[in-house]
Write a protein that holds these residues in place. Structure first.
Motif, mmCIF file in Angstrom:
data_model
loop_
_atom_site.group_PDB
_atom_site.id
_atom_site.type_symbol
_atom_site.label_atom_id
_atom_site.label_comp_id
_atom_site.label_asym_id
_atom_site.label_seq_id
_atom_site.Cartn_x
_atom_site.Cartn_y
_atom_site.Cartn_z
ATOM 1 N N VAL A 160 35.499 96.017 65.810
ATOM 2 C CA VAL A 160 35.205 95.487 64.476
ATOM 3 C C VAL A 160 36.292 94.470 64.151
ATOM 4 C CG1 VAL A 160 34.873 96.015 62.041
ATOM 5 C CG2 VAL A 160 34.154 97.663 63.762
ATOM 6 N N THR A 161 35.888 93.254 63.792
ATOM 7 C CA THR A 161 36.839 92.169 63.528
ATOM 8 C C THR A 161 36.663 91.680 62.102
ATOM 9 O OG1 THR A 161 36.766 91.471 65.842
ATOM 10 C CG2 THR A 161 37.659 89.910 64.255
ATOM 11 N N VAL A 162 37.782 91.548 61.399
ATOM 12 C CA VAL A 162 37.805 91.013 60.039
ATOM 13 C C VAL A 162 38.317 89.588 60.107
ATOM 14 C CG1 VAL A 162 38.684 91.309 57.698
ATOM 15 C CG2 VAL A 162 38.248 93.311 59.127
ATOM 16 N N HIS A 163 37.513 88.637 59.598
ATOM 17 C CA HIS A 163 37.889 87.221 59.573
ATOM 18 C C HIS A 163 38.382 86.880 58.164
ATOM 19 C CE1 HIS A 163 35.637 87.140 63.327
ATOM 20 N NE2 HIS A 163 34.587 87.593 62.671
ATOM 21 N N ASN A 164 39.674 86.903 57.976
ATOM 22 C CA ASN A 164 40.257 86.660 56.658
ATOM 23 C C ASN A 164 40.434 85.157 56.453
ATOM 24 O OD1 ASN A 164 41.291 87.224 54.182
ATOM 25 N ND2 ASN A 164 42.988 88.478 54.903
ATOM 26 N N ALA A 165 39.733 84.589 55.472
ATOM 27 C CA ALA A 165 39.779 83.148 55.215
ATOM 28 C C ALA A 165 41.088 82.772 54.526
ATOM 29 C CB ALA A 165 38.589 82.739 54.347
ATOM 30 N N LYS A 166 41.775 81.764 55.085
ATOM 31 C CA LYS A 166 43.059 81.348 54.530
ATOM 32 C C LYS A 166 43.201 79.837 54.591
ATOM 33 C CE LYS A 166 45.660 85.568 55.491
ATOM 34 N NZ LYS A 166 46.894 86.136 56.082
ATOM 35 N N LEU A 167 44.175 79.312 53.845
ATOM 36 C CA LEU A 167 44.521 77.894 53.847
ATOM 37 C C LEU A 167 45.940 77.721 54.341
ATOM 38 C CD1 LEU A 167 43.080 76.751 50.387
ATOM 39 C CD2 LEU A 167 42.072 76.377 52.622
ATOM 40 N N LYS A 168 46.184 76.633 55.049
ATOM 41 C CA LYS A 168 47.531 76.350 55.520
ATOM 42 C C LYS A 168 48.410 75.879 54.369
ATOM 43 C CE LYS A 168 46.471 75.397 60.362
ATOM 44 N NZ LYS A 168 46.601 74.454 61.494
ATOM 45 N N VAL A 169 49.660 75.576 54.688
ATOM 46 C CA VAL A 169 50.623 75.225 53.639
ATOM 47 C C VAL A 169 50.208 73.975 52.883
ATOM 48 C CG1 VAL A 169 53.053 74.702 53.202
ATOM 49 C CG2 VAL A 169 52.439 76.299 55.010
ATOM 50 N N ASP A 170 49.489 73.064 53.546
ATOM 51 C CA ASP A 170 49.100 71.828 52.869
ATOM 52 C C ASP A 170 48.017 72.059 51.813
ATOM 53 O OD1 ASP A 170 46.912 72.404 54.426
ATOM 54 O OD2 ASP A 170 47.112 70.664 55.742
ATOM 55 N N GLY A 171 47.438 73.266 51.788
ATOM 56 C CA GLY A 171 46.424 73.569 50.791
ATOM 57 C C GLY A 171 45.059 72.985 51.076
ATOM 58 N N ILE A 172 44.888 72.350 52.229
ATOM 59 C CA ILE A 172 43.621 71.682 52.567
ATOM 60 C C ILE A 172 43.031 72.253 53.850
ATOM 61 C CG2 ILE A 172 42.547 69.478 53.140
ATOM 62 C CD1 ILE A 172 44.715 68.116 51.473
ATOM 63 N N THR A 173 43.853 72.394 54.867
ATOM 64 C CA THR A 173 43.374 72.839 56.178
ATOM 65 C C THR A 173 42.974 74.309 56.117
ATOM 66 O OG1 THR A 173 44.913 71.273 57.186
ATOM 67 C CG2 THR A 173 43.908 72.943 58.618
ATOM 68 N N LYS A 174 41.765 74.600 56.563
ATOM 69 C CA LYS A 174 41.237 75.959 56.530
ATOM 70 C C LYS A 174 41.334 76.588 57.923
ATOM 71 C CE LYS A 174 37.932 74.603 52.947
ATOM 72 N NZ LYS A 174 36.504 74.486 52.576
ATOM 73 N N TYR A 175 41.623 77.897 57.928
ATOM 74 C CA TYR A 175 41.667 78.625 59.196
ATOM 75 C C TYR A 175 41.356 80.094 58.928
ATOM 76 C CZ TYR A 175 46.256 80.606 58.017
ATOM 77 O OH TYR A 175 47.271 81.299 57.432
ATOM 78 N N LEU A 176 41.154 80.870 59.993
ATOM 79 C CA LEU A 176 40.803 82.286 59.890
ATOM 80 C C LEU A 176 41.902 83.129 60.544
ATOM 81 C CD1 LEU A 176 37.011 82.230 60.845
ATOM 82 C CD2 LEU A 176 37.989 82.388 58.554
ATOM 83 N N ASP A 177 42.198 84.242 59.891
ATOM 84 C CA ASP A 177 43.133 85.236 60.431
ATOM 85 C C ASP A 177 42.298 86.414 60.937
ATOM 86 O OD1 ASP A 177 45.269 86.722 61.138
ATOM 87 O OD2 ASP A 177 45.899 87.237 59.104
ATOM 88 N N HIS A 178 42.217 86.580 62.259
ATOM 89 C CA HIS A 178 41.349 87.593 62.864
ATOM 90 C C HIS A 178 42.139 88.886 63.087
ATOM 91 C CE1 HIS A 178 38.557 84.307 63.612
ATOM 92 N NE2 HIS A 178 39.525 83.650 64.212
ATOM 93 N N THR A 179 41.583 90.012 62.625
ATOM 94 C CA THR A 179 42.164 91.340 62.847
ATOM 95 C C THR A 179 41.089 92.228 63.468
ATOM 96 O OG1 THR A 179 43.555 91.042 60.888
ATOM 97 C CG2 THR A 179 43.395 93.262 61.809
ATOM 98 N N THR A 180 41.354 92.771 64.649
ATOM 99 C CA THR A 180 40.357 93.525 65.404
ATOM 100 C C THR A 180 40.785 94.980 65.546
ATOM 101 O OG1 THR A 180 39.746 91.533 66.634
ATOM 102 C CG2 THR A 180 39.057 93.639 67.564
ATOM 103 N N PHE A 181 39.813 95.895 65.378
ATOM 104 C CA PHE A 181 40.016 97.328 65.557
ATOM 105 C C PHE A 181 38.994 97.841 66.579
ATOM 106 C CE2 PHE A 181 41.313 96.201 61.299
ATOM 107 C CZ PHE A 181 42.503 96.874 61.109
#
Length: 623
Positions: A160-181
């Motif tokens: 099971v993977t949680v894709h946590n939506a986040k923004l980089k320091v610039d406040g514009i670039t989007k990326y995902l923080d993946h956590t898998t169990f």
């Protein structure tokens, strides 16, 4: 001078001026100077017109044109991306997946890359495991679609993977923080109740029908609104059909002629136990001389077929305590326990027991900030009982022949389920339900971490290794003592000196035995000290979270007080506004008092645990 220059001079002055009979450049220099200046400017202009295309101005113009072309290309590409994004957004909304298109695309890219990792659910083994952890993801709800939440959970069995939506320091670039169990089973939103029952509760039905006194328990745990009650109702209906089918078939020791099926349904709300099948009468929880937990006044109703069984379950579900919260409009505020007993017709002896537990929804401190005192008390009791339940299930998975302490007295929920934790034939299945919305990612991570801690295998491995090492050490010691005894027998027969030596060796053996007993006691004290240290770590984390939550809420209350003071200090304030100010101020003061009292309780409990750990540490050091 060139011939052309002389001709021009002659044409301009000599031919037009009859007084000039002879042209002398020095004598007529006042006439030549303006001509030279005019000729110089004319030559420069001619030279500029004759500069090739690769000159300075043309190169600048080329660069400008290139920049303009690149700008137009970027604008065209941007318009194409906007158009593609708009079309993709319409397609996702048509599929019922609103939300941020960029994050949806990132999640889909990850799924396309890892979809080959998914495995089929294996057929249930003949031997039921002590603990089985399952995770179920529900579909996106209408409420989440209105909030434009996107799907941030991926279930590729057994991960099971949680894709946590986040923004980089610039406040514009989007990326995902993946956590898998990783769990025993992972079910996505396409799995129906039949599949989930087949791999979670079905093995337990066969287990209790063996007639050996087995205790089986199914828990549904998760964030409020994640589908716990829906999942448990589906399991209850299939248990009814499967149980009576198994009893009537006669393929198990529990048959229709020898076994009676009875049902009891009660809830734990606010520290009280209430019978859901007997007008919600309050019950008492007592312990008899044999150490068995007895719920006095609890009524058991016999069910002769599946329809009667389901009628009893429906009656109990309608009587449960529910309330509207910030997270869910119909949140269950109580732990509901449905106990299915298989008893012998003649003796009344319990031959098997299945407990279906629908736990109350877990909540964080941030979800209860606008609750009244009663709701906050409910939330605190719910979280306390869930923490105690986690420790009991973990102890159930690592205990060996009853030597591992099971803290079932930590809450009334675990006390009522004591036989499920202490019985040698206890089997447990936990179904963790999660919400797919991105706004619930933090809740989902907490739920999965809770389930992951329960299934933690590190303790099992360490304890088994410890047992193996201890056993080997004892065997070696026994062998040494046996060899020493044999040698002493031989020496006694030889000389009196050897007799004295054997006596001294016997004294040494006694000292070694005392030393080994002391070492065993030291190990016991060390284990108890480690448990106390773990309790300190958990309480410290709980205390810090409570403190931070109090600081945040106090800051909000302080801001509100400032606005209230500004309004009430105006000249045109009315009596009604002053009365409203006083009423609201009383509510704020009461809330602040509750926050302080709650923090003081946490602090007092933490200090008590610290004191207990310090005493254990001193005892461990002395020993």
């Amino acid at each position: 001078w060139t011939t052309d220059d002389i001709a021009k001079l002659k044409h301009c002055w000599f031919d037009n001026d009859p007084s000039i009979t002879r042209f002398d450049p020095f004598q007529h220099r006042h006439l030549i100077t303006p001509f030279i200046k005019h000729s110089h400017r004319s030559n420069i202009s001619t030279m500029n017109r004759r500069i090739p295309a690769s000159g300075r101005k043309d190169a600048t113009r080329i660069r400008i044109e290139k920049m303009e072309a690149e700008r137009q290309e970027r604008r065209r590409a941007m318009q194409e991306r906007k158009q593609t994004k708009r079309v993709e957004g319409e397609r996702q909304r048509a599929l019922g997946n609103p939300g941020d298109i960029d994050f949806i695309g990132l999640v889909q890219t990850w799924r396309d890359t890892h979809e080959t990792q998914a495995r089929d659910h294996a057929i249930a083994a003949s031997q039921v495991p002590k603990i089985c952890i399952c995770v179920r993801k529900r579909p996106i709800s209408e409420k989440e679609r209105e909030k434009k939440d996107h799907d941030s959970i991926t279930c590729y069995h057994p991960h099971v993977t949680v894709h946590n939506a986040k923004l980089k320091v610039d406040g514009i670039t989007k990326y995902l923080d993946h956590t898998t169990f990783r769990f025993d089973h992972a079910f996505d939103e396409t799995m129906n109740d039949e599949v989930i029952y087949e791999h979670s509760a079905n093995p337990l039905v066969d287990f209790i029908c063996e007639g050996t006194g087995g205790r089986a328990t199914v828990f549904a745990y998760g964030q409020t609104g994640s589908g716990k009650t829906y999942t448990m109702e589906g399991i209850q209906s299939r248990v009814a059909e499967d149980l009576f089918r198994t009893i009537l078939s006669g393929r198990k020791p529990c048959s229709e002629e020898t076994t009676q099926i009875s049902v009891a349904y009660f809830e734990i709300y606010g520290g009280y136990v209430q019978d859901l099948l007997n007008e919600r009468k309050k019950l008492k929880v007592l312990e008899d001389a044999k150490g068995e937990i007895v719920v006095t006044g609890l009524k058991e109703f016999e069910a002769t077929d599946a329809d009667q069984f389901l009628d009893l379950i429906s009656t109990g579900n309608r009587s449960r305590t529910t309330c509207s919260t910030e997270a869910n409009d119909t949140s269950s505020r109580s732990h509901a326990i449905c106990q299915i007993m298989l008893r012998d017709y003649e003796t009344g002896k319990l031959r098997g027991k299945l407990s279906l537990v629908d736990l109350a929804g877990s909540e964080r401190g941030g979800d209860t900030k606008s609750h009244n005192t009663q709701r906050r008390t409910e939330s605190a009791e719910i979280n306390t009982s869930l923490l105690a339940l986690k420790e009991c299930i973990r102890a159930l998975g690592v205990k060996k022949d009853g030597t591992k302490h099971v803290p079932y007295r930590a809450s009334k929920l675990t006390l009522l389920l004591k036989d499920c934790f202490t019985s040698k034939q206890a089997r447990t299945t936990m179904i963790a339900t999660v919400s797919p919305g991105a706004s619930s990612a933090d809740h989902t991570l907490n739920t999965l971490r809770y389930a992951d801690r329960i299934k933690e295998q590190k303790i099992v491995i360490d304890s088994s290794e410890l047992n193996i090492k201890t056993t080997l050490g004892v065997m070696d010691q026994v062998k040494e003592e046996k060899v020493a005894i044999d040698s002493s027998k031989q020496t006694i027969k030889s000389t009196p000196d050897t007799l004295r030596k054997s006596a001294s060796s016997s004294i040494k053996k006694k000292k070694q035995l005392a030393s080994s007993m002391k070492a065993a006691q030291k190990k016991k004290d060390e284990e108890e000290w480690r448990q106390a240290a773990q309790a300190i770590f958990e309480q410290e984390e709980d205390l810090l979270n409570t403190h931070m939550s109090n600081i945040s809420e106090s800051a909000q209350l302080l801001t509100e007080e400032g606005r209230m003071l500004q309004q009430v200090q105006q000249e045109d304030v009315t009596d009604d506004e002053i009365e409203a100010y006083a009423t609201r101020l009383e509510e704020i003061i009461e809330r602040k008092t509750d926050l302080v009292e709650h923090l003081e309780e946490k602090m007092a409990s933490f200090r008590q645990t610290l004191k207990h750990e310090e005493e254990l540490s001193k005892r461990f050091t002395i020993s």
